[in-house]
Design a protein around this motif. Sequence first.
Motif, mmCIF file in Angstrom:
data_model
loop_
_atom_site.group_PDB
_atom_site.id
_atom_site.type_symbol
_atom_site.label_atom_id
_atom_site.label_comp_id
_atom_site.label_asym_id
_atom_site.label_seq_id
_atom_site.Cartn_x
_atom_site.Cartn_y
_atom_site.Cartn_z
ATOM 1 N N ALA A 69 5.409 -20.984 9.977
ATOM 2 C CA ALA A 69 4.192 -21.131 10.799
ATOM 3 C C ALA A 69 2.986 -21.459 9.913
ATOM 4 O O ALA A 69 2.832 -20.879 8.837
ATOM 5 N N PRO A 70 2.140 -22.388 10.366
ATOM 6 C CA PRO A 70 0.960 -22.766 9.572
ATOM 7 C C PRO A 70 -0.153 -21.729 9.715
ATOM 8 O O PRO A 70 -0.948 -21.801 10.646
ATOM 9 N N VAL A 71 -0.184 -20.804 8.809
ATOM 10 C CA VAL A 71 -1.137 -19.690 8.867
ATOM 11 C C VAL A 71 -2.228 -19.920 7.824
ATOM 12 O O VAL A 71 -1.963 -20.451 6.737
ATOM 13 N N GLN A 72 -3.457 -19.554 8.163
ATOM 14 C CA GLN A 72 -4.533 -19.631 7.177
ATOM 15 C C GLN A 72 -4.530 -18.379 6.299
ATOM 16 O O GLN A 72 -4.354 -18.452 5.097
ATOM 17 N N ARG A 73 -4.753 -17.216 6.909
ATOM 18 C CA ARG A 73 -4.748 -15.959 6.159
ATOM 19 C C ARG A 73 -4.111 -14.867 7.020
ATOM 20 O O ARG A 73 -4.271 -14.861 8.243
ATOM 21 N N TRP A 74 -3.439 -13.941 6.376
ATOM 22 C CA TRP A 74 -2.900 -12.770 7.059
ATOM 23 C C TRP A 74 -3.993 -11.701 7.097
ATOM 24 O O TRP A 74 -4.519 -11.324 6.047
ATOM 25 N N ARG A 205 -16.715 -12.264 -1.161
ATOM 26 C CA ARG A 205 -17.632 -11.686 -0.173
ATOM 27 C C ARG A 205 -16.918 -10.752 0.809
ATOM 28 O O ARG A 205 -17.515 -9.811 1.321
ATOM 29 N N PHE A 206 -15.653 -11.046 1.089
ATOM 30 C CA PHE A 206 -14.935 -10.240 2.091
ATOM 31 C C PHE A 206 -13.956 -9.256 1.452
ATOM 32 O O PHE A 206 -13.246 -8.546 2.160
ATOM 33 N N GLY A 207 -13.918 -9.225 0.128
ATOM 34 C CA GLY A 207 -13.081 -8.254 -0.567
ATOM 35 C C GLY A 207 -11.592 -8.465 -0.359
ATOM 36 O O GLY A 207 -10.838 -7.509 -0.138
ATOM 37 N N VAL A 208 -11.167 -9.713 -0.385
ATOM 38 C CA VAL A 208 -9.739 -10.006 -0.235
ATOM 39 C C VAL A 208 -9.306 -10.967 -1.333
ATOM 40 O O VAL A 208 -10.144 -11.477 -2.095
ATOM 41 N N ARG A 209 -8.005 -11.199 -1.431
ATOM 42 C CA ARG A 209 -7.499 -12.150 -2.414
ATOM 43 C C ARG A 209 -6.281 -12.874 -1.841
ATOM 44 O O ARG A 209 -5.727 -12.473 -0.830
ATOM 45 N N ASP A 210 -5.903 -13.929 -2.529
ATOM 46 C CA ASP A 210 -4.747 -14.750 -2.147
ATOM 47 C C ASP A 210 -4.853 -15.181 -0.669
ATOM 48 O O ASP A 210 -5.825 -15.783 -0.300
ATOM 49 N N ASP A 211 -3.846 -14.803 0.131
ATOM 50 C CA ASP A 211 -3.880 -15.231 1.537
ATOM 51 C C ASP A 211 -4.255 -14.078 2.461
ATOM 52 O O ASP A 211 -3.921 -14.090 3.639
ATOM 53 N N GLN A 212 -4.965 -13.083 1.927
ATOM 54 C CA GLN A 212 -5.426 -11.971 2.763
ATOM 55 C C GLN A 212 -6.677 -12.392 3.539
ATOM 56 O O GLN A 212 -7.520 -13.112 3.006
ATOM 57 N N GLY A 213 -6.780 -11.903 4.772
ATOM 58 C CA GLY A 213 -7.912 -12.302 5.602
ATOM 59 C C GLY A 213 -8.583 -11.128 6.295
ATOM 60 O O GLY A 213 -8.086 -9.999 6.260
ATOM 61 N N GLY A 228 -20.295 -10.729 22.873
ATOM 62 C CA GLY A 228 -19.930 -10.176 21.573
ATOM 63 C C GLY A 228 -19.867 -11.273 20.548
ATOM 64 O O GLY A 228 -20.048 -12.449 20.876
ATOM 65 N N GLY A 229 -19.638 -10.882 19.324
ATOM 66 C CA GLY A 229 -19.555 -11.864 18.257
ATOM 67 C C GLY A 229 -18.280 -11.679 17.462
ATOM 68 O O GLY A 229 -17.540 -10.714 17.652
ATOM 69 N N PHE A 230 -18.014 -12.626 16.584
ATOM 70 C CA PHE A 230 -16.819 -12.520 15.745
ATOM 71 C C PHE A 230 -17.016 -13.295 14.446
ATOM 72 O O PHE A 230 -17.798 -14.252 14.386
ATOM 73 N N VAL A 231 -16.319 -12.826 13.429
ATOM 74 C CA VAL A 231 -16.253 -13.530 12.146
ATOM 75 C C VAL A 231 -14.803 -13.448 11.678
ATOM 76 O O VAL A 231 -14.247 -12.346 11.570
ATOM 77 N N TYR A 232 -14.171 -14.586 11.432
ATOM 78 C CA TYR A 232 -12.796 -14.608 10.948
ATOM 79 C C TYR A 232 -12.742 -15.466 9.694
ATOM 80 O O TYR A 232 -13.402 -16.505 9.618
ATOM 81 N N THR A 233 -11.937 -15.031 8.744
ATOM 82 C CA THR A 233 -11.825 -15.814 7.515
ATOM 83 C C THR A 233 -10.598 -16.719 7.577
ATOM 84 O O THR A 233 -9.490 -16.264 7.850
ATOM 85 N N ASN A 234 -10.815 -17.991 7.352
ATOM 86 C CA ASN A 234 -9.710 -18.916 7.092
ATOM 87 C C ASN A 234 -9.638 -19.107 5.588
ATOM 88 O O ASN A 234 -10.355 -18.444 4.841
#
Lengths: 438, 259
Positions: A69-74, A205-213, A228-234
């Motif tokens: 599956a084409p995933v951006q970040r887990w 900025r989001f405190g993750v690495r590699d493919d973590q989201g 409401g609002g949202f912020v998601y990391t790709n």
Amino acid sequence: MNRPDANDADVIVVGAGPAGSCAAIAAARAGRRVILIERGPFPGSKNMYGGVVYPRILDELVPRWWETAPVQRWVVRRSTMILSETGALSVDYRSNAWGQPPYNGATAYRPDFDEWLSRQAVAAGAQLVTSTTVTGLLRDASGRVVGVRTDRPDGDLTASVVIACDGVNSFLAKEAGLYSATDPSNFTLGVKETLALPKHVIDERFGVRDDQGVDIEILGGTSGVNGGGFVYTNLDTIALGVVLKLPKLAAQKKRPEEIIATLKAHPAIAPLIEGAEVKEYSAHVIPEAGYSMMPTMVTDGMVVAGDAAALCLAAGIWLEGVNFAMASGMCAGEAAAAAVARNDVSAKGLAPYTDKLNATFVLRDHKKLRKVPGLVLSDRVQQRYPAFVTSVVERVFRVDNPQPKPGLRRIVRQERKRAGIKLSELIRDGWTGLRGFG
Amino acid sequence: MTVVACLKWVIPRVDDDDRFAGISAADQSALEFALLSARPGEDVVAVSAGPLGAERALRDAVACGLSRAIRIDLDPRASSSAVASSIASAVAGARLVWCGDYSLDRGTGSMPGFLAARLGIGQALGLIDVTIGDDSMSVVRRLDGARREIMRVTGPAVLSVEGSTARLRRASLRGVLAADNAIIDVIAGMSSPIDAVDEKPYRPRARALAAPSGTSALDRVRSLTDAGTATQRSETVVLDPPEAAARIVGALRDWGYLG
């Protein structure tokens, strides 16, 4: 009844989104002739989604889906943020286990994800037809749905069952009379910007690495418009946006892009996106009222699934749609295939579809949480509670020496009064929430 | 006899994402003219030289009503000369070969010329209008300096058309469904006796333009756009032919069109 073998297909699936492709996979694997019709030049091409996909339901349809599956970040960090004008309270949870097989949720570009899922349908034996818009239903003399009309020349197709997965404004479900009158208050407008930043900047900025989201859901921060609002990391972009209750947006005469701009300027959000370049701006209507707005799921010769059936869960801490779409599509495909095999595609013959939905999380979650969408979008939860909660936290953590620390009960009582919240309302909403979430 | 449409399948993005691949508007016009110009009983064939992905464009073409499609398995970076040699071997004996005047990647535009040479038939390239008759076609060719050339085409020829000349018909749903299972003939590409060793990207030639007159920015913008200048009012006069001709020449001289 027309002869099934004289039809162009056993099952026609309208819309190659998550619901449509899963319906096509299930029906094709059951040995049925399936045509999957998509209006865009490729599945996902018309999509603006920017969210988290929870593909657990795919374990059944596409074993070890995470390998292809084409995933951006887990997503390994889930954060719920309550915003006041300048303050922010976050509840943040991290689980590195979510970043390993079999995973939990992922950010994905839906043009990639939908296209991948449609390829699974084609591999299962479905025939995909793109750049073709279904414009209406074909019915026999008894009124049973027997196929679809498309915008192509010679564009009528017949089938034993039509599965309508044509999205939130499902013209097919409406044409079939499955919806009662449309109520604008059942819908929100989702507006999203895709903001580009280098991957290493997002990681820092989001405190993750590699493919973590990271998945941040926001209460408040919508300039007084309920939503409401949202912020998601790709991988190298951030999806940032708001969902806005349509009647409130219209009544307050505010522009969605101005509300996003205000959210981007909030002290808790601005540092996350500083220096980002806007790559996309898009908007889409979302069915958010849950169980109370759902249509009749089945009629003679047709079932409805996914957003077309309003199967989107907007319950505050749980904002899910793609998993409900995939599961309902799978159930629809299985039920349609079985009905064709039994040569009974009447509403009664297709009723096992509704039974399947009732037996799974699809309708069980919606029924359990039926009052939560209304609570989440109420003025109290949207306006007064965020102000109340952030004020309490502000005072609890503020050190006013030489004054001694105030008692927590006193702070809560004072801030509740200041926010104009009656104790009876607080108890009632708490009870509603407890019954839904509990 | 056969009528051929040559299609160039191109991925117009640097990330090689073939979901955005396709053929140019000019190639679509060529395909439409191939369908329109075929006589009863004639085969209409689409040919594309390229990788496996090109078969999608060929299936789309078959869905529009073609008899068959041929993919020449060739590196997409092959020279126009090599492409022409390969296509020529696949469509020898064709009555008409239609090409687009340009491809999505704005190549050299030389393939149709090479193809006509390889096939040993005539060529009418850069067409901006086509009228199909029973025994011949009247075509209009764009020349330099805004000039036009009107030609009659009676025999076998390679014709290249601009994108504005025709709008490709929308394939029927039955055609689309059938094309999904159509067999695409695949043949190996040929090498060419003449091969480009280097090819530069499309760069329109720079033209020297005089700077606009005026001392202020506003004046220069006015000069560029003619904004605010008095327009020449039209005038109707009734004169004898010699006087009328003299009057016209005088007006043209006054307006700066004559030296």
